[in-house]
Design an enzyme around this catalytic site. Structure first.
Site, PDB file in Angstrom:
ATOM      1  N   GLY A  84     -13.820   6.778 -11.839  1.00  0.00           N
ATOM      2  CA  GLY A  84     -15.162   7.012 -11.287  1.00  0.00           C
ATOM      3  C   GLY A  84     -15.940   5.741 -11.005  1.00  0.00           C
ATOM      4  N   LYS A 106       6.104  15.003   4.530  1.00  0.00           N
ATOM      5  CA  LYS A 106       6.377  13.649   5.030  1.00  0.00           C
ATOM      6  C   LYS A 106       7.193  13.681   6.327  1.00  0.00           C
ATOM      7  CE  LYS A 106       4.689  11.854   1.161  1.00  0.00           C
ATOM      8  NZ  LYS A 106       3.302  11.478   1.015  1.00  0.00           N
ATOM      9  N   ARG A 153      12.087  12.191  -3.483  1.00  0.00           N
ATOM     10  CA  ARG A 153      12.559  11.817  -2.144  1.00  0.00           C
ATOM     11  C   ARG A 153      13.708  10.828  -2.312  1.00  0.00           C
ATOM     12  NH1 ARG A 153       9.814   8.505  -0.071  1.00  0.00           N
ATOM     13  NH2 ARG A 153       8.068   8.229  -1.475  1.00  0.00           N
ATOM     14  N   ARG A 207      -1.053  -1.856  -6.007  1.00  0.00           N
ATOM     15  CA  ARG A 207      -1.093  -2.129  -7.445  1.00  0.00           C
ATOM     16  C   ARG A 207      -0.653  -3.574  -7.628  1.00  0.00           C
ATOM     17  NH1 ARG A 207      -0.499   0.874 -12.399  1.00  0.00           N
ATOM     18  NH2 ARG A 207      -0.896   2.839 -11.338  1.00  0.00           N
ATOM     19  N   HIS A 227      -0.366   7.650   6.287  1.00  0.00           N
ATOM     20  CA  HIS A 227      -0.241   8.036   4.875  1.00  0.00           C
ATOM     21  C   HIS A 227      -1.566   7.701   4.181  1.00  0.00           C
ATOM     22  CE1 HIS A 227       2.221   7.436   0.898  1.00  0.00           C
ATOM     23  NE2 HIS A 227       1.721   8.645   0.979  1.00  0.00           N
ATOM     24  N   CYS A 240      -0.724   4.741  -6.880  1.00  0.00           N
ATOM     25  CA  CYS A 240      -1.864   3.809  -6.872  1.00  0.00           C
ATOM     26  C   CYS A 240      -3.194   4.551  -6.906  1.00  0.00           C
ATOM     27  CB  CYS A 240      -1.813   2.917  -5.644  1.00  0.00           C
ATOM     28  SG  CYS A 240      -0.458   1.758  -5.693  1.00  0.00           S
TER      29      CYS A 240
END
Length: 622
Positions: free
Chosen positions: A531, A244, A87, A436, A264, A288
């Site tokens: 997990g 998007k 993008r 993050r 989002h 992330c």
């Protein structure tokens, strides 16, 4: 002689599939006026059938646009021009009469919350690009539905494109074809016009047989006219206009007008060992782990996660006050690097068939490969990089592009939720924000109220990502993970979120913030993630049902010491994971305040200002 589309003068195009007479009048007018402008040789009205799809894939294979991956069933590889890989936020614009309808006017400098273009400038840009842009090519007419056909939450679009890659990808990513036209009738639809911007004969040869026009790339949204217009890029986020462009930028504006939310966010269902199930939506910036969380295999015995969607949620309160969500997409357009049996086994199972890969590496035995795939190469198997050359680790560059993708049907996901296509949507009881953040931000905390939760979304920050064109490790503001996707003024967007609390009978979801990425002083991740994140989901689940223990802190509720199930985890420094440093948070709140005051300026809702001041006050008393 095949039927023709003609302007009665010197232009006509062959109708090579479908019939103009089968189109609703408004769709037919859109097709005819666009064809007369763009001048394709042929018009193909897509029916979405298996046979049509096979024909388009073989046609692209013959043209050298895609390559069959013989190791898998009906999987394909496209390598793009290296100038068309992501993008491009700098070339993505929203056109409204008033600038303030699109972006808040910042105190100084440029808005980071979207890009406005005036109607006059757009008119000029459009007229330079579109006349004759499809000469020698076929214009494909793609009727598509965002959301399950017939759902009250769904919306319909018609995309016109000269790229068969777009057609085959849209067939995966949306519900596409004749059934959509039948559902549409004379209803409203969003007009989407896309061209790679390479009329034939070509002025210069293509790179990798990939048609694009980087010098003139422009992705424009005209919310008042319900139109999306994209030129010059074949890359997914710029050319699959349902994604998007429609599902976030256009839909967020529709949602504001109609009283719902287009976000989002992934949507997942969590079932506890007693068989109780709750649905959560979660917003993270790209890179992330949104797809990983949406498809998680929990390590906690007896818990189950199921996936409704991995990227976008459309949410609306129903008559009973439940926030109902659908995934408007029909497939996953996931980042390939880092996807492995260890990080996301369910994604790996999903992509074994009917998948289009873009800009990943290819193995000489007809498979795919990328950084972080965690699979050793068989003896004598060579790698061909995304640039089409034999790859050697000594080259010093990745074999797959960092933003390389798989485009794969959601129905193939082994843990797809049984209600993923339910027309009324699934009831959302928790909303998760995250980013993050290597330092300072705890593993999980819960907002003190809906208003505080909206502030937490507004204050989201994260290390930068491969899906956009930025480089280097900087902490970027990405409010609600919507930074590149707001369809209207972010100040009004915040007011819209805050207004949900005023809805009669609304059962407001709890709001949480997570950070899987905190590091210790040596730069190692403090939390194992993947997990094991199910342990954090368990606490959030328990909070939603009124059970999980929590202590209040200046930034929100954090789990009590025994409220997080850490059995079998080994050595995890819980104290450091949840440490809230006064010094860090003083700086953080200053940075957030500065950003909101500068960027949102006079459009910042008073309630958000109050939340900033209240947080400052609580931190000062630590």
């Amino acid at each position: 002689m095949p039927p023709q589309l003609s302007d009665g003068l010197n232009y006509s195009a062959k109708i090579v599939r479908g019939s103009l007479d089968s189109l609703p009048q408004a769709v037919r007018s859109f097709v005819e006026s666009s064809a007369k402008l763009c001048r394709p040789d042929q018009v193909h009205i897509c029916d979405g059938s298996e046979e049509e799809n096979r024909q388009l894939l073989s046609h692209m294979e013959e043209e050298g646009v895609i390559k069959r991956l013989k190791k898998y069933d009906n999987c394909w590889l496209a390598l793009t021009d290296p100038r068309d890989v992501a993008r491009i936020e700098s070339k993505t614009v929203i056109i409204t009469r008033e600038q303030r309808d699109t972006v808040p006017i910042p105190k100084n400098g440029l808005s980071q919350l979207g890009r406005w273009m005036s109607e006059e400038d757009f008119e000029k840009a459009f007229n330079i690009r579109f006349p004759g842009c499809m000469k020698g090519r076929t214009m494909y007419v793609i009727p598509f539905s965002m959301g399950p056909l017939g759902s009250p939450l769904s919306k319909i679009g018609i995309e016109l494109t000269d790229s068969p890659y777009v057609v085959t990808s849209m067939r995966i990513m949306t519900r596409m074809g004749t059934s959509v036209l039948e559902a549409l009738g004379d209803g409203e639809f969003v007009k989407c016009l896309h061209s790679v911007g390479c009329p034939l004969p070509l002025k210069k040869p293509l790179v990798n047989n990939w048609a694009c026009n980087p010098e003139l790339t422009l992705i424009a949204h005209l919310p008042d006219r319900r139109e999306i217009i994209s030129f010059g890029s074949g890359y997914g986020g710029n050319s699959l206009l349902g994604k998007k462009c429609f599902a976030l930028r256009m839909a967020s504006r529709l949602a504001k007008e109609e009283g719902w939310l287009a976000e989002h966010m992934l949507i997942l269902g969590i079932t506890n060992p007693k068989g109780q199930k709750k649905y959560f939506a979660a917003a993270f910036p790209s890179a992330c782990g949104k797809t990983n969380l949406a498809m998680m295999n929990p390590t906690l015995p007896g818990w189950k996660v199921e996936c409704v969607g991995d990227d976008i949620a459309w949410m609306k309160f129903d008559q009973q006050g439940n926030l109902r969500a659908i995934n408007p997409e029909n497939g996953f357009f996931g980042v390939a690097p880092g996807t492995s049996v260890r990080t996301n086994p369910n994604a790996i199972k999903t992509i074994q068939k009917n998948t289009i890969f873009t800009n990943v590496a290819e193995t000489s035995d007809g498979g795919v490969y990328w950084e972080g795939i965690d699979q050793p190469l068989a003896a004598r198997v060579k790698l061909i990089s995304w640039k089409g050359k034999e790859w050697d680790p000594k080259d010093g560059e990745p074999c797959a592009h960092p933003n390389s993708r798989f485009c794969t049907p959601a129905s193939q996901c082994p843990i797809i939720d049984p209600d993923w296509e339910s027309p009324e949507g699934v009831p959302i009881e928790g909303i998760i924000f995250g980013g993050r953040r290597p330092v300072g931000v705890p593993l999980v905390y819960e907002a003190l109220s809906w208003q505080h939760g909206v502030f937490v979304g507004a204050a989201m920050r994260s290390e930068a990502t491969a899906a956009a064109e930025y480089k280097g490790k900087v902490i970027m503001h990405d409010p609600f993970a919507m930074g590149p996707f707001f369809g209207y003024n972010f100040g009004q967007y915040l007011a819209h979120w805050l207004s949900m609390a005023q809805r009669p009978a609304a059962k407001l979801p709890k709001i949480f913030h997570v950070n899987w990425f905190r590091k210790d002083k040596a730069g190692r991740f403090l939390w194992p993630g993947f997990g094991e994140n199910s342990r954090v989901l368990e606490w959030m689940f328990n909070r939603v049902v009124g059970e999980g223990g929590a202590s209040v802190t200046p930034i929100g509720y954090i789990p009590d010491e025994d409220a997080l199930d850490l059995r079998g985890l080994g050595d995890v420094d819980v104290k450091e994971l949840f440490h809230i440093s006064k010094e860090f948070w003083e700086e953080e709140v200053e940075e957030i305040q500065k950003y909101l005051e500068e960027q949102v300026n006079v459009d910042l809702p008073p309630e958000i200002k109050n939340q900033v001041l209240a947080l400052k006050q609580r931190i000062s008393q630590m």
